[in-house]
Design a protein around this motif. Sequence first.
Motif, mmCIF file in Angstrom:
data_model
loop_
_atom_site.group_PDB
_atom_site.id
_atom_site.type_symbol
_atom_site.label_atom_id
_atom_site.label_comp_id
_atom_site.label_asym_id
_atom_site.label_seq_id
_atom_site.Cartn_x
_atom_site.Cartn_y
_atom_site.Cartn_z
ATOM 1 N N ARG A 1 0.806 -1.232 0.000
ATOM 2 C CA ARG A 1 0.000 0.000 0.000
ATOM 3 C C ARG A 1 0.836 1.279 0.000
ATOM 4 N NH1 ARG A 1 -5.619 0.467 2.271
ATOM 5 N NH2 ARG A 1 -6.664 -1.243 1.233
ATOM 6 N N GLN A 2 2.120 1.156 -0.423
ATOM 7 C CA GLN A 2 2.935 2.364 -0.524
ATOM 8 C C GLN A 2 3.024 2.785 -1.985
ATOM 9 O OE1 GLN A 2 3.723 3.799 2.497
ATOM 10 N NE2 GLN A 2 2.462 2.021 3.052
ATOM 11 N N LEU A 3 3.235 4.067 -2.173
ATOM 12 C CA LEU A 3 3.266 4.648 -3.511
ATOM 13 C C LEU A 3 4.257 3.917 -4.416
ATOM 14 C CD1 LEU A 3 2.168 6.978 -5.229
ATOM 15 C CD2 LEU A 3 4.037 8.386 -4.368
ATOM 16 N N ASN A 4 3.805 3.566 -5.603
ATOM 17 C CA ASN A 4 4.616 2.936 -6.642
ATOM 18 C C ASN A 4 5.184 1.572 -6.261
ATOM 19 O OD1 ASN A 4 4.157 5.104 -8.376
ATOM 20 N ND2 ASN A 4 5.864 6.262 -7.495
ATOM 21 N N SER A 5 4.556 0.921 -5.288
ATOM 22 C CA SER A 5 4.962 -0.451 -4.984
ATOM 23 C C SER A 5 4.235 -1.404 -5.927
ATOM 24 C CB SER A 5 4.597 -0.801 -3.547
ATOM 25 O OG SER A 5 3.204 -1.035 -3.440
ATOM 26 N N ARG A 6 4.640 -2.678 -5.872
ATOM 27 C CA ARG A 6 3.916 -3.679 -6.662
ATOM 28 C C ARG A 6 2.855 -4.376 -5.805
ATOM 29 N NH1 ARG A 6 8.085 -7.254 -9.818
ATOM 30 N NH2 ARG A 6 9.133 -7.209 -7.800
ATOM 31 N N THR A 7 2.610 -3.809 -4.632
ATOM 32 C CA THR A 7 1.620 -4.377 -3.733
ATOM 33 C C THR A 7 0.599 -3.300 -3.327
ATOM 34 O OG1 THR A 7 3.259 -3.943 -2.010
ATOM 35 C CG2 THR A 7 3.051 -6.213 -2.751
ATOM 36 N N PRO A 8 -0.127 -2.814 -4.325
ATOM 37 C CA PRO A 8 -1.095 -1.747 -4.040
ATOM 38 C C PRO A 8 -2.261 -2.249 -3.188
ATOM 39 C CG PRO A 8 -1.329 -2.495 -6.304
ATOM 40 C CD PRO A 8 -0.117 -3.197 -5.739
ATOM 41 N N GLY A 9 -3.067 -1.300 -2.745
ATOM 42 C CA GLY A 9 -4.155 -1.583 -1.809
ATOM 43 C C GLY A 9 -5.212 -2.537 -2.320
ATOM 44 N N HIS A 10 -5.339 -2.604 -3.608
ATOM 45 C CA HIS A 10 -6.150 -3.639 -4.243
ATOM 46 C C HIS A 10 -5.336 -4.197 -5.404
ATOM 47 C CE1 HIS A 10 -9.240 -1.402 -1.980
ATOM 48 N NE2 HIS A 10 -9.843 -2.574 -1.890
ATOM 49 N N PRO A 11 -5.510 -5.460 -5.707
ATOM 50 C CA PRO A 11 -4.619 -6.090 -6.693
ATOM 51 C C PRO A 11 -4.860 -5.564 -8.105
ATOM 52 C CG PRO A 11 -6.320 -7.638 -5.961
ATOM 53 C CD PRO A 11 -6.489 -6.407 -5.145
ATOM 54 N N GLU A 12 -3.774 -5.221 -8.780
ATOM 55 C CA GLU A 12 -3.886 -4.669 -10.131
ATOM 56 C C GLU A 12 -3.073 -5.521 -11.099
ATOM 57 O OE1 GLU A 12 -3.248 -0.363 -10.296
ATOM 58 O OE2 GLU A 12 -3.689 -0.294 -8.152
ATOM 59 N N CYS A 13 -3.739 -6.017 -12.116
ATOM 60 C CA CYS A 13 -3.083 -6.964 -13.018
ATOM 61 C C CYS A 13 -1.991 -6.298 -13.857
ATOM 62 C CB CYS A 13 -4.099 -7.682 -13.902
ATOM 63 S SG CYS A 13 -5.113 -6.613 -14.922
ATOM 64 N N LYS A 14 -2.075 -4.990 -13.998
ATOM 65 C CA LYS A 14 -1.049 -4.305 -14.791
ATOM 66 C C LYS A 14 0.268 -4.206 -14.036
ATOM 67 C CE LYS A 14 -2.218 -0.860 -18.257
ATOM 68 N NZ LYS A 14 -2.652 0.529 -18.453
ATOM 69 N N ASP A 15 0.171 -4.185 -12.705
ATOM 70 C CA ASP A 15 1.349 -3.896 -11.880
ATOM 71 C C ASP A 15 2.068 -5.131 -11.375
ATOM 72 O OD1 ASP A 15 0.601 -1.336 -12.138
ATOM 73 O OD2 ASP A 15 0.167 -0.948 -10.033
ATOM 74 N N THR A 16 1.332 -6.209 -11.207
ATOM 75 C CA THR A 16 1.873 -7.306 -10.427
ATOM 76 C C THR A 16 1.678 -8.616 -11.164
ATOM 77 O OG1 THR A 16 1.047 -6.051 -8.523
ATOM 78 C CG2 THR A 16 1.892 -8.272 -8.087
ATOM 79 N N GLU A 17 2.767 -9.282 -11.485
ATOM 80 C CA GLU A 17 2.709 -10.581 -12.151
ATOM 81 C C GLU A 17 1.982 -11.587 -11.279
ATOM 82 O OE1 GLU A 17 6.264 -12.372 -13.457
ATOM 83 O OE2 GLU A 17 6.411 -11.104 -15.228
ATOM 84 N N GLY A 18 1.126 -12.348 -11.892
ATOM 85 C CA GLY A 18 0.396 -13.368 -11.147
ATOM 86 C C GLY A 18 -0.996 -12.919 -10.747
ATOM 87 N N ILE A 19 -1.219 -11.620 -10.798
ATOM 88 C CA ILE A 19 -2.580 -11.117 -10.567
ATOM 89 C C ILE A 19 -3.326 -11.216 -11.899
ATOM 90 C CG2 ILE A 19 -3.983 -9.105 -9.922
ATOM 91 C CD1 ILE A 19 -2.368 -10.144 -7.559
ATOM 92 N N GLU A 20 -4.391 -11.989 -11.913
ATOM 93 C CA GLU A 20 -5.080 -12.241 -13.183
ATOM 94 C C GLU A 20 -5.927 -11.054 -13.614
ATOM 95 O OE1 GLU A 20 -4.612 -14.794 -15.048
ATOM 96 O OE2 GLU A 20 -3.649 -16.248 -13.715
ATOM 97 N N VAL A 21 -6.647 -10.491 -12.664
ATOM 98 C CA VAL A 21 -7.516 -9.353 -12.963
ATOM 99 C C VAL A 21 -7.478 -8.366 -11.799
ATOM 100 C CG1 VAL A 21 -9.162 -10.463 -14.547
ATOM 101 C CG2 VAL A 21 -9.519 -10.644 -12.076
ATOM 102 N N THR A 22 -7.722 -7.114 -12.130
ATOM 103 C CA THR A 22 -7.760 -6.050 -11.144
ATOM 104 C C THR A 22 -9.092 -6.111 -10.397
ATOM 105 O OG1 THR A 22 -6.372 -4.694 -12.551
ATOM 106 C CG2 THR A 22 -7.674 -3.536 -10.873
ATOM 107 N N THR A 23 -9.015 -6.220 -9.083
ATOM 108 C CA THR A 23 -10.260 -6.329 -8.319
ATOM 109 C C THR A 23 -10.270 -5.342 -7.155
ATOM 110 O OG1 THR A 23 -9.307 -8.103 -6.978
ATOM 111 C CG2 THR A 23 -10.639 -8.756 -8.879
ATOM 112 N N GLY A 24 -11.345 -5.283 -6.476
ATOM 113 C CA GLY A 24 -11.524 -4.354 -5.367
ATOM 114 C C GLY A 24 -12.949 -3.846 -5.399
ATOM 115 N N PRO A 25 -13.328 -3.197 -6.508
ATOM 116 C CA PRO A 25 -14.742 -2.862 -6.688
ATOM 117 C C PRO A 25 -15.542 -4.171 -6.663
ATOM 118 C CG PRO A 25 -13.376 -1.600 -8.203
ATOM 119 C CD PRO A 25 -12.488 -2.640 -7.579
#
Lengths: 678, 678
Positions: B92-116
């Motif tokens: 949850r820190q700025l420009n990390s690969r571990t944002p507050g909700h998973p984002e598929c663009k940022d982090t390998e292995g995350i299939e889809v961006t979720t949270g909503p």
Amino acid sequence: MVSKIDELAVSTIRGLSVDQVNAAQSGHPGAPLGLAPAAHVVWQNMKFNPKNPKWINRDRFVLSNGHACALEYSLLVLYGFDLKVDDLKQFRQLNSRTPGHPECKDTEGIEVTTGPLGQGISNAIGIAIAQKQFAATYNKEDIKISDSYVYAFLGDGCLMEGVSSETSSLAGHLQLDNLIAFWDDNRISIDGDTNCAFTENVPERYKAYGWNVIEVPNADTDLDAIAKAVEDAKQTKGKPTLIRLITTIGYGSLQAGTHGVHGAPLKPDDLKQLKKSWGFPEESNFYIPEEVADYFAKKVVENQKYENEWAKVFQQYKQKYPKEGAEVQRRLDGKLPENWKEKLPQFTSKDKALATRKLSEGVIDAIYGELPEFIGGSADLTGSNLTRVEGSVDFQPPSTGLGDYAGRYIRYGVREHGMGAIMNGIAAFGANYRNYGGTFLNFVSYASGAVRLSALSGHPVIWVATHDSIGLGEDGPTHQPIETLAHLRAIPNMSVYRPADGNETTAAYISAIETNDHPTVIALTRQGLPQLENSSTEEALKGGYTIHKVENPDIIIVSSGSEVSISIDAAKKLKDEGINASVVSMPDFFTFDKQPQSYQFSVLPDGVPIMSVEVMSTYGWSKYSHEQFGLNRFGASGKASDIYKFFQFTPEGIADRASKTVNYYKGKTVLSPLHHAF
Amino acid sequence: MVSKIDELAVSTIRGLSVDQVNAAQSGHPGAPLGLAPAAHVVWQNMKFNPKNPKWINRDRFVLSNGHACALEYSLLVLYGFDLKVDDLKQFRQLNSRTPGHPECKDTEGIEVTTGPLGQGISNAIGIAIAQKQFAATYNKEDIKISDSYVYAFLGDGCLMEGVSSETSSLAGHLQLDNLIAFWDDNRISIDGDTNCAFTENVPERYKAYGWNVIEVPNADTDLDAIAKAVEDAKQTKGKPTLIRLITTIGYGSLQAGTHGVHGAPLKPDDLKQLKKSWGFPEESNFYIPEEVADYFAKKVVENQKYENEWAKVFQQYKQKYPKEGAEVQRRLDGKLPENWKEKLPQFTSKDKALATRKLSEGVIDAIYGELPEFIGGSADLTGSNLTRVEGSVDFQPPSTGLGDYAGRYIRYGVREHGMGAIMNGIAAFGANYRNYGGTFLNFVSYASGAVRLSALSGHPVIWVATHDSIGLGEDGPTHQPIETLAHLRAIPNMSVYRPADGNETTAAYISAIETNDHPTVIALTRQGLPQLENSSTEEALKGGYTIHKVENPDIIIVSSGSEVSISIDAAKKLKDEGINASVVSMPDFFTFDKQPQSYQFSVLPDGVPIMSVEVMSTYGWSKYSHEQFGLNRFGASGKASDIYKFFQFTPEGIADRASKTVNYYKGKTVLSPLHHAF
């Protein structure tokens, strides 16, 4: 028992409906043909007064499958509302009172605007909530002034839309036994047989929601069964009812039971054989047999008795319960209590910094004590939206032990779209309800379908939209609005307040409560904001005003919400650099646009370059500015302060761009962006 | 059978997850504590290759309750994806690969961006559709190259959101037995006990949708029961499975089972006692016991075998079925077939006038034959959207007799939001899918939640958005978009084409198909439009170009879609009045904004007043124009031609405003609106 006159009446309703579509050569004959019997039975049973369609204790009818509106227009004519056969002949024509989908603003007797599927049934659930709340608040053991029902027709499309799933689940939870819905199970949607996409077991689903489900195997002709279903539904306590009407789309037409009869006029031959089958002259048009006309004329008179009887009861009520009676009367008159604004919070710049969501909580608290018609809730974000008055009672079925029906706080669950549609229904109930719903600004988008209908219908509902920017911080871009304000501001008849501090937050609520004809979104911060030196509720009620004034400004910075205080800091910084910068706070475009031109130009005059500052999409800001500083990308997950710095929404970042703007416009003639050639 | 190492692994996953939240002092520890056992069992069973996370035949994991992402990040680290413990420390820190909700663009292995909420499970249903379609298209009796599963976790919030109702109903209809979903039934949402708003019977509801439902009474600790449920789900044919995990939110914490543990870091004492209960050093942080590290290190190696084995199979496949093999290889390489554009329709001004929805049908037809990865459907508006290629096969379970799984046309039902979320899932599956969904432009709004996630995730999905203005006519204002284009254009990374004729329609599809990183909405008319004299696919692919050029123009009219031809007629009319008017067609702001500045200025130069013409909200057009002619109110029900006349969108109405614009700017210095000071 069905009589001859009922059959004739049903045929008349069918005939008027298909004739409208035929006259327009556009529209939907299929559903009216299938639903006429149910409509006839329901309207026979409904209490309403066609000469005063807004009578508070009327039963309400909602056509969720709004494309079938020829059916409803036919009923309005027969039942003596302010709509005539001549209006039916203008079906779907420009500026008629019989538009292609029913609109409550245009046509008396239309309770809510429908057409976009899933909305009507959800509005009906809102109406049912309002009725329960109104009844529980004012009914007395010995005198009941509210006991009305809401009837809703819906089709397969309404059942497929997620918004109806959200609201139906909540309706079951809330045990809304004043709601009777009719599913037109005709097994046809636009793509053909519903088998192609909709094979779920609807009755079982609704039972899982806690509804009572009744089946009518032949709703094309079996009026008695429909009447019995309505009776059974009324006897059912503690559950809303879904009556499954097994119908034939386009019943009687040569194309009956096919998709072909859904959304296109009938062929001339088909019309003829239909009329013949009803015993009508084959060439007749908009035909109302005399005995049918007589029957409905009598109903019109009878129906007026309902309100007359109620008026006597209400008279007794006012005598026996003068305080409540006066309050109800005030609400029915659509008047706010005098001095209702007196206790609303006011601030000076010495007051402490607070998030506008927290300031909003203070305003809600203050209004709650003054306005019994002020009710609201949150889509499962109560602790974040700060929408619940401490010690208030939840709107809940008493059997849950969690509240009662007189409660004024609604637990919507994670159902933003449903909340939006229910809010519209509560507003449509009348009795001066001002109702609000809380969620994150970003998730107002989930409710877009309902939000635009609020605006089109002019429902004075309020969205308490907190966490209104990247300032929400760690939750990141999935939760940070970028396009949302542009989206909402582009909707006609929509007020979108983004207050900069406490006084402006108070203004936002005053504006939202005092209107009768438009919805308001109030965008509020998660993060703390200072109370500004020259902020003013009165000025904020103009939509925009100069909050930081300097003589002969070199630049005007126009901003909203959380960026106003940073812009003022930037202006102070610019002063050190020898640049005179004024700052305009623009909490609401919609309200500013309504001000006299002279006022608007006094705020955004000629001769000074104007730069907008708002930490989201700049889209649309060129309407009020020459240069725009915003965020035309998605946000980021991190601490709010880090993100603001990263995107340079700091006094330094703003001052830098302001100074570039001043340089760029030096020596150029600068006209206010408010000028228009036409 | 559960072994000691499993228990230790679960504790490690729990520990890493709560430590992330603790390090950030922000986030959601509750769900990871409750779900760690299920996550451990599922990931143990999944086939994937952490060293090639995009391997096409991997099992996919979707965390629909995205706020629980600390859980998923922990798993990604342990399973050897490109994510380290140091990344967890940056949660949850700025420009990390571990944002507050998973984002598929940022982090390998995350299939889809979720949270909503509600999106992830719906994306998973899209992934399941894509897998079925891919497998049915390419698997052979003797060699199967696709047999993967999709696993999804979801919470109460996801179940309350309407979008998941829409897609779950469709998933049942489509008999997606490759989907296994896990409901985290912890009875807690943000507002407290789910009893306050969510008392429906979820298992019965899902059975009504046609799902298989399995219950795990104690998912906090009973790993064997979870494993057996997964096994049973895999044995179930013809139905998706919902596994109800009865869990305790924040299991093991002092606040277990309460809302307090949902979205706030654990207190230091609580962390200590938790770690002690796991047998971990009390003061440890991000602790991975050695045997657990060894266990996962082995799994990393093992997991790579899955792809190796598959690669051999695919090698055989390519040898035995060279044509299909080459096609699959091309799709896996993300390459379009050479010359795929050759057969796309081109027009001259002699060709007949057609609605752009009809022209779109022609383009879809042409692409369909060239690109097997081009699949799509409509939200029950097939005959209106014209989205179905004649003679094509529907994507349906073979048992329905309505199509088969190799079919490329999806009957979405009246479920726009669900369609949007499924489209994202299909795109996320990979294999170069280009998938489209049809509805009226106005109802793209129903899908706003999914649409913004398309843009944030960069999914190259296509909305075929017909009936794009008041030109839809009789259906009226409930169906006529006003704010919709402003809304969509304000979304970052979103292309919104509104073609003026056939050549521009072709351009819109080329742009939409050739991109890999953004969604496209194509806004299309219901009504006929002429083929324009100077229209050009190539020029339209620049987003905006001069379509009607005159020397030394007195005014430039910039327009889009159906108003371009009327603007050209206005220009011809103006000529008679001695006013030289050029016309710019601006089909896509997003694409135009990407052009070199010099090109942009050549289209919208200094020295000439520019007036925009578009028959909807003018909001945003001041970006490209000095004056705006549009519709800042809701539309009307009537014949399209009558409405256009009523609102003066006629050559006369446009010419009149153009002439006022010319007069207004006479003698004034006119700078292009493209200039920016910073």
